[in-house]
Design a protein around this motif. Structure first.
Motif, PDB file in Angstrom:
ATOM      1  N   ARG A  45     103.973  22.067  78.347  1.00  0.00           N
ATOM      2  CA  ARG A  45     103.292  22.545  77.130  1.00  0.00           C
ATOM      3  C   ARG A  45     103.708  23.976  76.814  1.00  0.00           C
ATOM      4  N   TYR A  46     103.805  24.804  77.845  1.00  0.00           N
ATOM      5  CA  TYR A  46     104.195  26.196  77.652  1.00  0.00           C
ATOM      6  C   TYR A  46     105.619  26.276  77.094  1.00  0.00           C
ATOM      7  N   VAL A  47     106.537  25.519  77.658  1.00  0.00           N
ATOM      8  CA  VAL A  47     107.935  25.542  77.210  1.00  0.00           C
ATOM      9  C   VAL A  47     108.027  25.048  75.769  1.00  0.00           C
ATOM     10  N   VAL A  48     107.348  23.958  75.452  1.00  0.00           N
ATOM     11  CA  VAL A  48     107.381  23.431  74.087  1.00  0.00           C
ATOM     12  C   VAL A  48     106.806  24.450  73.117  1.00  0.00           C
ATOM     13  N   GLU A  49     105.703  25.068  73.471  1.00  0.00           N
ATOM     14  CA  GLU A  49     105.067  26.052  72.587  1.00  0.00           C
ATOM     15  C   GLU A  49     105.980  27.258  72.385  1.00  0.00           C
ATOM     16  N   GLN A  50     106.688  27.677  73.420  1.00  0.00           N
ATOM     17  CA  GLN A  50     107.569  28.835  73.303  1.00  0.00           C
ATOM     18  C   GLN A  50     108.801  28.532  72.448  1.00  0.00           C
ATOM     19  N   ARG A  51     109.244  27.288  72.424  1.00  0.00           N
ATOM     20  CA  ARG A  51     110.444  26.915  71.674  1.00  0.00           C
ATOM     21  C   ARG A  51     110.133  26.558  70.228  1.00  0.00           C
ATOM     22  N   ARG A  52     108.880  26.296  69.901  1.00  0.00           N
ATOM     23  CA  ARG A  52     108.495  25.902  68.553  1.00  0.00           C
ATOM     24  C   ARG A  52     108.484  27.120  67.641  1.00  0.00           C
ATOM     25  N   THR A  53     109.119  26.980  66.489  1.00  0.00           N
ATOM     26  CA  THR A  53     109.091  28.045  65.496  1.00  0.00           C
ATOM     27  C   THR A  53     107.717  28.046  64.843  1.00  0.00           C
ATOM     28  N   PRO A  54     107.100  29.210  64.733  1.00  0.00           N
ATOM     29  CA  PRO A  54     105.778  29.252  64.094  1.00  0.00           C
ATOM     30  C   PRO A  54     105.852  28.748  62.653  1.00  0.00           C
ATOM     31  N   SER A  55     104.816  28.078  62.209  1.00  0.00           N
ATOM     32  CA  SER A  55     104.766  27.630  60.822  1.00  0.00           C
ATOM     33  C   SER A  55     104.703  28.845  59.913  1.00  0.00           C
ATOM     34  N   LEU A  56     104.968  28.644  58.635  1.00  0.00           N
ATOM     35  CA  LEU A  56     104.882  29.754  57.689  1.00  0.00           C
ATOM     36  C   LEU A  56     103.465  30.338  57.698  1.00  0.00           C
ATOM     37  N   HIS A  57     102.475  29.468  57.758  1.00  0.00           N
ATOM     38  CA  HIS A  57     101.077  29.921  57.802  1.00  0.00           C
ATOM     39  C   HIS A  57     100.846  30.831  59.013  1.00  0.00           C
TER      40      HIS A  57
END
Length: 146
Positions: free
Chosen positions: A28-40
């Protein structure tokens, strides 16, 4: 000897649960770190908005949410029409073509609504915030953020 067997089994079960839990948390940590934040997320967490900007953006977002839901309903209706048209004749009939056109029109209208919303959001930002916002939009539209 029975006590040692139970202790060993309990130790193995606890070790397996700990390993599974650690793996899940790590993934979960790795996925969250690799995900680009949404525009919001980007706007609200990285642009240091003032309270007035937050209030104004919230009003814009609520208004857009209503319009977006209406456009998404149009997309679902067009998809249902397309499914019915395909099911009726199993060919690229005039009904299928018309349903595809209705879907494309609805999709285009949603895209226009989204672009207008993004441009309205930009008006709330300071010049420095707008420059960061513009870079984020350009990255999103050209897949450079990936």
């Amino acid at each position: 000897m029975k006590f040692v067997g139970r202790g060993l089994v309990l130790t193995l079960v606890l070790a397996a649960l700990a390993a599974a839990g650690g793996t899940w948390v790590g993934a979960r940590y790795v996925v969250e770190q690799r995900r680009t934040p949404s525009l919001h997320e980007f706007v609200h967490h990285e642009l240091a908005l003032s309270a007035d900007q937050e209030r104004r953006l919230e009003a814009l977002e609520q208004d857009f949410a209503v319009r977006r839901r209406a456009r998404e309903a149009q997309l679902r209706a067009a998809n249902a029409e397309l499914a019915a048209a395909i099911q009726a004749r199993h060919e690229y009939s005039p009904e299928v073509k018309a349903a595809v056109e209705r879907f494309h029109h609805a999709m285009g209208e949603l895209q226009k609504e989204t672009i207008l919303h993004v441009l309205e959001m930009r008006k709330v930002l300071t010049p420095e915030q707008a420059a960061k916002f513009d870079r984020r939009i350009a990255e999103a539209l050209t897949d450079q953020a990936l």
